[in-house]
Write an enzyme that holds these catalytic residues in place. Structure first.
Site, PDB file in Angstrom:
ATOM      1  N   GLU A 114      61.606  10.787  19.505  1.00 58.20           N
ATOM      2  CA  GLU A 114      61.993   9.552  20.186  1.00 58.20           C
ATOM      3  C   GLU A 114      60.766   9.046  20.935  1.00 58.20           C
ATOM      4  O   GLU A 114      59.885   9.821  21.279  1.00 58.20           O
ATOM      5  CB  GLU A 114      63.097   9.852  21.202  1.00 58.20           C
ATOM      6  CG  GLU A 114      62.621  10.411  22.568  1.00 58.20           C
ATOM      7  CD  GLU A 114      61.987  11.799  22.503  1.00 58.20           C
ATOM      8  OE1 GLU A 114      62.156  12.477  21.481  1.00 58.20           O
ATOM      9  OE2 GLU A 114      61.307  12.193  23.471  1.00 58.20           O
ATOM     10  N   SER A 157      47.476  12.017  34.565  1.00 55.98           N
ATOM     11  CA  SER A 157      48.182  12.419  33.338  1.00 55.98           C
ATOM     12  C   SER A 157      47.737  11.607  32.126  1.00 55.98           C
ATOM     13  O   SER A 157      47.843  12.066  30.992  1.00 55.98           O
ATOM     14  CB  SER A 157      49.697  12.288  33.536  1.00 55.98           C
ATOM     15  OG  SER A 157      50.036  11.002  34.011  1.00 55.98           O
ATOM     16  N   LYS A 212      50.546  14.015  26.779  1.00 61.58           N
ATOM     17  CA  LYS A 212      51.644  14.154  25.809  1.00 61.58           C
ATOM     18  C   LYS A 212      51.224  14.930  24.562  1.00 61.58           C
ATOM     19  O   LYS A 212      52.031  15.618  23.952  1.00 61.58           O
ATOM     20  CB  LYS A 212      52.168  12.772  25.415  1.00 61.58           C
ATOM     21  CG  LYS A 212      52.833  12.050  26.572  1.00 61.58           C
ATOM     22  CD  LYS A 212      54.275  11.728  26.265  1.00 61.58           C
ATOM     23  CE  LYS A 212      55.065  11.359  27.505  1.00 61.58           C
ATOM     24  NZ  LYS A 212      54.488  10.260  28.305  1.00 61.58           N
TER      25      LYS A 212
HETATM   26  C1  LIG Z   1      54.948   9.737  29.485  1.00 57.36           C
HETATM   27  C2  LIG Z   1      53.981   9.768  30.584  1.00 57.36           C
HETATM   28  C3  LIG Z   1      54.315  10.249  31.868  1.00 57.36           C
HETATM   29  C4  LIG Z   1      55.703  10.664  32.247  1.00 57.36           C
HETATM   30  O1  LIG Z   1      56.206  11.761  31.541  1.00 57.36           O
HETATM   31  P1  LIG Z   1      56.346  13.199  32.188  1.00 57.36           P
HETATM   32  O2  LIG Z   1      57.146  13.941  31.175  1.00 57.36           O
HETATM   33  O3  LIG Z   1      57.023  13.066  33.496  1.00 57.36           O
HETATM   34  O4  LIG Z   1      54.970  13.749  32.331  1.00 57.36           O
HETATM   35  C5  LIG Z   1      53.335  10.314  32.833  1.00 57.36           C
HETATM   36  N1  LIG Z   1      52.075   9.909  32.577  1.00 57.36           N
HETATM   37  C6  LIG Z   1      51.701   9.436  31.368  1.00 57.36           C
HETATM   38  C7  LIG Z   1      50.304   9.002  31.168  1.00 57.36           C
HETATM   39  C8  LIG Z   1      52.640   9.343  30.327  1.00 57.36           C
HETATM   40  O5  LIG Z   1      52.261   8.859  29.133  1.00 57.36           O
END
Ligand SMILES: *Cc1c(COP(=O)(O)O)cnc(C)c1O
Length: 407
Positions: free
Chosen positions: A109, A373, A87
């Site tokens: 948000e 992610s 993020k």
């Molecule tokens: C917020 C989040 C997501 C989902 O958001 P995307 O916009 O689909 O990437 C996925 N993995 C993590 C670790 C997150 O914090």
């Protein structure tokens, strides 16, 4: 400037009240000019390297690949980025852009709080005032992230309307922006919303895929990413979208299983085409076109809509969509913790679950890259409650007693 296209096939657009057209066009023009400006790009690069900690590693999951006995699994470690997830890539890009536009105040948000934490961190670093809108229900559930945001100097504003969750926080942020856009930038957190957000967020997240392209010294057969709104997936996939290979696999939250309300699966005929919060895409909707509640063990995948570019790429088959249930994600979390010493975020564990399945089906010598992610420290209140409930409950009670005794 080349004509900027607001749509991805049938999806996307800018379905907003008249008053927001001006600020969105101003943002679009500023974004298009910034990403051609060498000074902006070098500031962004410096921020990515020294503040975020990029490039993040690409790790060969040697033990897991051997145990599964099929294709090789590699893991892109976005979880090692500052604040623990991808993020920050988008938050940093937009905060730098806002500064270049002369804005002094950022609003955002947040649902689970990860985007709020990344935004508050980037604002602290850049000296920008920061207000985070968050549903009261989410504030209650996500106390640790509220604590971090406030420590970064952000004001967390509780939203009490509707279901008091993410979609209500988005509405509140747009309402703020309507009256404050002269000095305020709205820093939206995923690859969705009215144009130019989907395009801009993909651009700032494409650093993930661009690094992978350089780091992978082997033929990539498949990329696997989890999909909430879609920002980590589209950023990871972006340099490969115009090519025929590799397979691009997006993994949605299968939740408790089939049935509306039990999951957050919007693709593969589950969702309906709709226009919600300024963009056209697939959403989970009832007969009246109202957004339906969703469920996932991971707060970040628990979203009723999907980014418009992913919807389009899914519709024409460039991205395949799969799902992983809550239990499959938990199993994948345990598997990679034990075999690789890595804690996947609960969201990323959905991609990990799909990668495990895929590796088993693939011939040895084939290569899969899964995007981690985020890292899973943030999920301890969820994962420990499920995987170690008795000890965890005892620990929390003990901590609570200790705090009482101190005060
Ligand atoms: C917020 C989040 C997501 C989902 O958001 P995307 O916009 O689909 O990437 C996925 N993995 C993590 C670790 C997150 O914090």
């Amino acid at each position: 400037m080349d004509k900027y296209n607001n749509f991805f096939g049938d999806f996307g657009g800018r379905y907003v009240p008249e008053v927001l057209r001006g600020p969105l066009i101003e943002l679009e023009e500023a974004y298009i000019s910034a990403i051609k400006d060498p000074k902006f790009l070098s500031d962004l690069k410096d921020f990515q390297k020294n503040f975020i900690g990029r490039p993040t590693p690409l790790l060969y999951a040697e033990n897991s690949s051997r145990i599964l006995g099929g294709g090789n699994i590699y893991i892109k470690l976005e979880g090692l980025a500052n604040t623990g997830a991808h993020k920050i890539n988008n938050a940093a890009g937009q905060a730098l852009l806002a500064k270049r536009m002369g804005k002094t105040r950022i609003i955002a948000e947040t649902g689970a709080g990860q985007h709020g934490v990344a935004t508050a961190s980037a604002c602290a670093r850049l000296g920008l005032e920061c207000v985070i809108y968050m549903g009261v229900e989410d504030i209650r559930r996500q106390r640790p992230n509220v604590y971090w945001m406030e420590l970064f100097g952000a004001e967390v504003r509780p939203v009490k309307s509707g279901s008091s969750t993410l979609k209500d926080a988005v509405n509140a942020a747009f309402r703020d922006w309507t009256g404050s856009c002269k000095k305020t930038h709205y820093l939206l957190g995923s690859a969705l919303g009215p144009s130019p957000y989907p395009d801009m967020v993909r651009e700032f997240q494409s650093v993930i895929g661009n690094e992978v392209k350089v780091q992978a010294d082997f033929t990539i057969d498949a990329l696997v990413a989890c999909v909430g709104g879609g920002s980590n997936a589209i950023g990871f996939f972006s340099p490969f979208l115009e090519e025929e290979d590799p397979r691009l696999i997006g993994v949605e939250a299968g939740g408790r299983g089939e049935g509306l309300g039990n999951n957050a699966v919007r693709m593969n005929d589950s969702g309906k085409t709709g226009i919600v919060q300024g963009y056209k895409s697939y959403f989970l909707l009832d007969e009246d076109g109202q957004v339906l509640p969703t469920h996932s063990i991971s707060a970040g995948l628990d979203y009723p809509g999907i980014g418009p570019q992913l919807a389009e790429l899914g519709k024409r088959g460039r991205i395949e969509f799969q799902k992983a249930t809550d239990n499959e994600a938990l199993e994948a979390l345990k598997f990679f913790a034990k075999n690789e010493g890595l804690i996947f975020a609960m969201e990323s564990a959905h991609a990990a679950a799909a990668a495990i399945k895929l590796a088993k089906e693939m011939e040895p010598g084939r290569n899969i890259i899964v995007n981690m992610s985020g890292r899973g420290d943030k999920d301890i209140f969820i994962s420990a409650t499920v995987l170690d409930s008795t000890n965890w409950k005892e620990f929390l009670l003990e901590e609570s007693r200790r705090i009482d005794a101190q005060s």
